[in-house]
Design a protein around this motif. Sequence first.
Motif, PDB file in Angstrom:
ATOM      1  N   UNK A 194       0.788  -1.667   0.265  1.00  0.00           N
ATOM      2  CA  UNK A 194      -0.090  -0.121   0.155  1.00  0.00           C
ATOM      3  C   UNK A 194       1.042   1.559   0.626  1.00  0.00           C
ATOM      4  N   UNK A 195       1.949   1.499   0.303  1.00  0.00           N
ATOM      5  CA  UNK A 195       2.887   2.086   0.974  1.00  0.00           C
ATOM      6  C   UNK A 195       3.416   2.797  -0.855  1.00  0.00           C
ATOM      7  N   UNK A 196       3.036   1.757  -1.827  1.00  0.00           N
ATOM      8  CA  UNK A 196       3.723   2.260  -3.486  1.00  0.00           C
ATOM      9  C   UNK A 196       2.062   2.422  -3.696  1.00  0.00           C
ATOM     10  N   UNK A 197       1.280   2.478  -3.549  1.00  0.00           N
ATOM     11  CA  UNK A 197      -0.425   3.255  -4.183  1.00  0.00           C
ATOM     12  C   UNK A 197       0.114   4.172  -4.882  1.00  0.00           C
ATOM     13  N   UNK A 198      -0.714   4.540  -6.348  1.00  0.00           N
ATOM     14  CA  UNK A 198      -1.013   5.796  -6.584  1.00  0.00           C
ATOM     15  C   UNK A 198      -1.501   6.295  -5.661  1.00  0.00           C
ATOM     16  N   UNK A 199      -1.352   7.714  -5.327  1.00  0.00           N
ATOM     17  CA  UNK A 199      -2.356   8.441  -4.223  1.00  0.00           C
ATOM     18  C   UNK A 199      -2.437  10.196  -4.583  1.00  0.00           C
ATOM     19  N   UNK A 200      -3.313  10.208  -4.093  1.00  0.00           N
ATOM     20  CA  UNK A 200      -4.191  11.713  -3.870  1.00  0.00           C
ATOM     21  C   UNK A 200      -4.555  12.248  -3.287  1.00  0.00           C
ATOM     22  N   UNK A 201      -3.356  13.453  -2.538  1.00  0.00           N
ATOM     23  CA  UNK A 201      -3.622  14.198  -1.313  1.00  0.00           C
ATOM     24  C   UNK A 201      -4.220  15.570  -1.317  1.00  0.00           C
ATOM     25  N   UNK A 202      -5.216  15.645  -0.689  1.00  0.00           N
ATOM     26  CA  UNK A 202      -6.267  16.978  -0.951  1.00  0.00           C
ATOM     27  C   UNK A 202      -6.422  17.065   0.622  1.00  0.00           C
ATOM     28  N   UNK A 203      -5.937  18.920   0.643  1.00  0.00           N
ATOM     29  CA  UNK A 203      -5.744  19.903   1.705  1.00  0.00           C
ATOM     30  C   UNK A 203      -7.489  20.366   1.492  1.00  0.00           C
ATOM     31  N   UNK A 204      -8.538  20.112   1.761  1.00  0.00           N
ATOM     32  CA  UNK A 204      -9.856  21.031   2.404  1.00  0.00           C
ATOM     33  C   UNK A 204      -9.811  22.116   2.181  1.00  0.00           C
ATOM     34  N   UNK A 205     -10.681  23.306   2.296  1.00  0.00           N
ATOM     35  CA  UNK A 205     -10.817  24.563   3.377  1.00  0.00           C
ATOM     36  C   UNK A 205     -11.685  24.125   4.712  1.00  0.00           C
ATOM     37  N   UNK A 206     -11.311  24.867   5.425  1.00  0.00           N
ATOM     38  CA  UNK A 206     -11.702  25.414   7.052  1.00  0.00           C
ATOM     39  C   UNK A 206     -13.477  25.496   6.858  1.00  0.00           C
ATOM     40  N   UNK A 207     -13.691  24.516   7.543  1.00  0.00           N
ATOM     41  CA  UNK A 207     -14.957  24.447   7.879  1.00  0.00           C
ATOM     42  C   UNK A 207     -15.715  25.309   8.209  1.00  0.00           C
ATOM     43  N   UNK A 208     -17.257  25.808   8.346  1.00  0.00           N
ATOM     44  CA  UNK A 208     -17.496  26.665   8.315  1.00  0.00           C
ATOM     45  C   UNK A 208     -18.034  27.686   9.830  1.00  0.00           C
ATOM     46  N   UNK A 209     -17.739  28.176  10.276  1.00  0.00           N
ATOM     47  CA  UNK A 209     -17.873  28.672  11.487  1.00  0.00           C
ATOM     48  C   UNK A 209     -19.176  28.896  11.764  1.00  0.00           C
ATOM     49  N   UNK A 210     -19.737  28.301  12.537  1.00  0.00           N
ATOM     50  CA  UNK A 210     -20.697  29.120  13.352  1.00  0.00           C
ATOM     51  C   UNK A 210     -21.770  29.714  13.773  1.00  0.00           C
ATOM     52  N   UNK A 211     -22.031  30.769  12.451  1.00  0.00           N
ATOM     53  CA  UNK A 211     -22.015  31.850  12.648  1.00  0.00           C
ATOM     54  C   UNK A 211     -23.771  32.200  13.266  1.00  0.00           C
ATOM     55  N   UNK A 212     -24.777  32.097  13.246  1.00  0.00           N
ATOM     56  CA  UNK A 212     -25.829  31.917  14.165  1.00  0.00           C
ATOM     57  C   UNK A 212     -25.934  32.594  15.482  1.00  0.00           C
TER      58      UNK A 212
END
Length: 219
Positions: A194-212
Amino acid sequence: MPTTSSINSTTGGDGYVFSSGSSWSTARDATTGTGSNSSASSNPYGIRATVTSGRGGTSFMFTRSFFYWSTSSISAYPTSGILKIYGRTMTAASVACVKSTHGTSITTADFDAIEGWQTGVNNIPNVTEYASAITSWTAGAYNEFTLNATALNDIRNNDYLSVCLIETSKDLRNVAPNSGSNYSGVYYADDGNLTRWPNLTLTMPDAPANNSIFMGTNF
């Protein structure tokens, strides 16, 4: 805070297609490859543009590797992404990362399954590049493509990322090969490690703050 999503490519959607012939243009501009493999664990000739001569005459060989990631679990636009391909054995070929039109399987019909591909021309202006080419391939470690905005948009909009790795200086640019050793090796998702598998590493945005805001009334 930003989160990281790590996705491995699918076993059916990755593999290679090669085309060979006695003529450079016949081999390179074929619409159907000579052979394909979607179950190989690796290929030392996974990205290739070569010419060899012998008693049997001159032979040109082109190999292109294809990869497919399902990204249907991604619900927001990634802020950044790295596509990682583990290198095997040979490292002579420079490697471009371009948008493919293949799906969840690989056949000889996918040899030219590259968006914008045209026969007989330099395809740098025609294809959709997902990252800058890697001119110095590494064996025994991951080779990392930093994905551009086009790739990140496709990940979110299409629910998948379909990629072709193609030799840059000869195959993509339509320049006749002059070497019998212009190839680089890759590992695929069928590899048992598994350490040689083709990989896609994504950085996702901050979760929106709860501004209710809850309003109250005083009596």
